[in-house]
Write an enzyme that holds these catalytic residues in place. Structure first.
Site, PDB file in Angstrom:
ATOM      1  N   GLY A  53       0.848  -1.177   0.000  1.00  0.00           N
ATOM      2  CA  GLY A  53       0.000   0.000   0.000  1.00  0.00           C
ATOM      3  C   GLY A  53       0.887   1.230   0.000  1.00  0.00           C
ATOM      4  N   ALA A  54       0.651   2.130  -0.971  1.00  0.00           N
ATOM      5  CA  ALA A  54       1.581   3.243  -1.174  1.00  0.00           C
ATOM      6  C   ALA A  54       1.844   4.081   0.073  1.00  0.00           C
ATOM      7  CB  ALA A  54       1.093   4.118  -2.328  1.00  0.00           C
ATOM      8  N   ARG A  95      10.306  -0.806  -4.454  1.00  0.00           N
ATOM      9  CA  ARG A  95       9.045  -0.852  -5.216  1.00  0.00           C
ATOM     10  C   ARG A  95       8.988   0.378  -6.118  1.00  0.00           C
ATOM     11  NH1 ARG A  95       4.776  -3.653  -2.855  1.00  0.00           N
ATOM     12  NH2 ARG A  95       3.940  -3.619  -4.978  1.00  0.00           N
ATOM     13  N   GLN A 202      -5.290  -9.406  -2.353  1.00  0.00           N
ATOM     14  CA  GLN A 202      -5.403  -8.378  -1.315  1.00  0.00           C
ATOM     15  C   GLN A 202      -6.850  -8.106  -0.916  1.00  0.00           C
ATOM     16  OE1 GLN A 202      -3.524  -8.134  -4.110  1.00  0.00           O
ATOM     17  NE2 GLN A 202      -1.759  -6.795  -3.829  1.00  0.00           N
ATOM     18  N   ASP A 243      -1.450   4.225  -6.304  1.00  0.00           N
ATOM     19  CA  ASP A 243      -0.026   4.189  -5.983  1.00  0.00           C
ATOM     20  C   ASP A 243       0.731   5.354  -6.607  1.00  0.00           C
ATOM     21  OD1 ASP A 243       1.004   1.331  -4.680  1.00  0.00           O
ATOM     22  OD2 ASP A 243      -0.953   1.241  -5.633  1.00  0.00           O
ATOM     23  N   ASN A 253      -2.908   1.941 -10.168  1.00  0.00           N
ATOM     24  CA  ASN A 253      -3.378   1.195  -9.008  1.00  0.00           C
ATOM     25  C   ASN A 253      -3.203  -0.290  -9.317  1.00  0.00           C
ATOM     26  OD1 ASN A 253      -4.608   1.284  -6.330  1.00  0.00           O
ATOM     27  ND2 ASN A 253      -6.375   0.304  -7.286  1.00  0.00           N
ATOM     28  N   LYS A 254      -3.559  -1.120  -8.379  1.00  0.00           N
ATOM     29  CA  LYS A 254      -3.346  -2.556  -8.512  1.00  0.00           C
ATOM     30  C   LYS A 254      -3.917  -3.079  -9.831  1.00  0.00           C
ATOM     31  CE  LYS A 254      -1.438  -4.426  -6.203  1.00  0.00           C
ATOM     32  NZ  LYS A 254       0.015  -4.678  -6.320  1.00  0.00           N
TER      33      LYS A 254
END
Length: 352
Positions: A53-54, A95, A202, A243, A253-254
Site C-alpha cells: 500500500g503506497a 518498489r 489483497q 499508488d 493502481n493494482k
C-alpha cells in the site's frame, strides 16, 4: 452511528526495539508482528510485501532510513553521511511504482541536509522524529480524506472496491476504505463488494479481514464478477486507492483497476479514487510515464506453495495498471476533492 475511529491493529510502528510491522502475507489466518532491526530488513519487508500500500510503504521507508541512521551513529561523520545515502538508495530500490516511497525518502534527505552541521546522534534523533511524524500525518490525512469522500458515497447499497486501500495500506484508517468507514460513521447503510484481486488476493485476504473486524458488511467476489453485478444494477459506486497519480489524473493502481473503471463507465457507475497528496506526482504529465513493477511469476502460478498452473508455462505479472483520467469521476484527497480537468484541480489542491 458506528464508531470506527480506531482500528484494532497497527500496520507499522516505530519502537525502541526496531520497526514493527504486521506481516500481511499471513493474513487472514495468522496475525503476526515482525520486529525489524536493520534498514536491510525493512527494505526486504517492503520488497516481499510484508507491508504494502503506497502510503504505508512511504512511512515504512522513512522508518527504515531512521533505523539506518540510529544504527550508524557510531561511525565518523563522513561515513555516517554516506551510510545514510546508501540506506536511502536501498529503500528506493524496493518498489518502483508507489511514488509515496520516493516522496518519503526525499523528505528524509531534506532533514539530513538541514541538519548536516549537527552530530550524527542529533541527525538520527531528528530522522526518528520525522518518521514518526509522517506516520501520524498519514493517519490524520486519511481521516480528512474520509470526511471529504463520505458525501460522495451512496446512502445505501453496494460499493465495489479493488485491492486493499484500508488501514493495512496506510498508517491507519485507510484511503478508499477510509472513505467507506467515514460514510458508515455518518450513518450510511453501505455494504462492500471486495474484488478478490488476483494474484496476491489483497481483496479476499485483507479488505475482507479489515471490514469484518469493523463489522462493515462485506462480500468477496472474484475479479471477473464485477461486470455481472454492475449490469444487474447492484453496485452504486466504485472506490479504489492509488499508488501514483499523474498531473493529468491518470492513476496507477493494482492490476485490474483499469478493467473495473471501464466497466463502471459502461454501466454509468461513478468511479472514485482516494489517495493522499503525496501520491500525486505533478512531475509526470500522464500515466504513460509511470513505471510499472513486474513481480515474480510465481505469484501467478502458485497460491502460496500450491502450484495452480502447468509446470514450465510462463506467466506475466505486472503489479499495476494505469486508469486514464477520463474514467475517473473524482479524486479524493485530504485537501479536498479534485474533479476534471485534473491538470487544474490537482495543481490547485497542491497549492500550485
Amino acid at each position: 452511528m458506528s464508531d470506527l475511529r480506531e482500528t484494532s491493529f497497527h500496520t507499522v510502528e516505530w519502537t525502541d526495539d526496531g520497526v514493527v510491522m504486521l506481516d500481511q502475507r499471513l493474513l487472514p489466518t495468522e496475525e503476526v508482528y515482525l520486529v525489524l532491526k536493520s534498514s536491510e530488513e525493512v527494505a526486504d519487508a517492503i520488497r516481499k510485501m510484508v507491508i504494502r500500500g503506497a502510503p504505508a510503504i512511504g512511512v515504512a521507508a522513512a522508518m527504515g532510513v531512521a533505523l539506518g541512521a540510529v544504527r550508524a551513529v557510531g561511525l565518523p561523520a563522513d561515513r555516517f553521511a554516506s551510510r545514510l545515502e546508501e540506506v536511502c538508495s536501498l529503500m528506493a530500490s524496493t518498489r518502483p511504482t508507489a511514488v509515496n516511497l520516493f516522496w518519503a525518502i526525499e523528505r528524509m534527505r531534506r532533514v539530513t541536509r538541514s541538519a548536516s552541521d549537527q552530530k550524527p546522534e542529533r541527525i538520527a534523533a531528528r530522522l526518528v522524529e520525522e518518521a514518526r511524524a509522517m506516520r501520524r500525518e498519514d493517519e490524520e490525512a486519511c481521516r480528512r480524506m474520509g470526511r471529504h469522500g463520505a458525501a460522495l458515497m451512496p446512502d445505501s447499497g453496494n460499493v465495489l472496491t479493488h485491492c486493499n486501500a484500508g488501514a493495512l495500506a496506510t498508517s491507519g484508517y485507510g484511503t478508499a476504505l477510509g472513505v467507506i468507514r467515514a460514510a458508515v460513521e455518518a450513518g450510511k447503510k453501505i455494504t462492500v463488494l471486495a474484488d478478490e484481486t488476483r494474484p496476491f488476493l489483497q481483496g479476499a485476504r485483507l479488505t475482507a479481514w479489515e471490514l469484518a473486524r469493523d463489522n462493515i458488511p462485506v462480500t468477496v467476489i472474484t475479479d471477473n464478477m464485477a461486470g455481472h453485478f454492475m449490469k444487474k444494477g447492484e453496485i452504486g459506486a466504485v472506490i479504489v486507492g492509488a499508488d501514483r497519480i499523474a498531473a493529468n489524473g491518470d492513476t496507477a493502481n493494482k492490476i485490474g483497476t483499469y478493467s473495473v473503471a471501464v466497466l463502471a463507465r459502461e454501466n454509468g457507475i461513478p468511479f472514485f479514487v482516494a489517495a493522499p497528496l503525496s501520491t500525486i506526482d505533478l512531475k509526470i504529465p500522464t500515466g504513460d510515464h509511470i513505471p510499472i513493477e513486474e513481480r515474480d511469476a510465481r505469484e501467478v502460478t502458485h497460491i502460496r506453495d500450491q502450484r495452480i498452473a502447468p509446470d514450465g508455462v510462463p506467466a506475466a505479472n505486472p503489479a499495476f495498471d494505469v486508469t486514464p483520467h477520463r474514467y475517473i469521476s473524482a479524486i479524493i484527497t485530504e485537501a479536498g476533492v479534485a474533479r476534471p480537468p485534473y491538470t487544474e484541480s490537482l495543481a490547485r489542491l497542491n497549492g500550485i
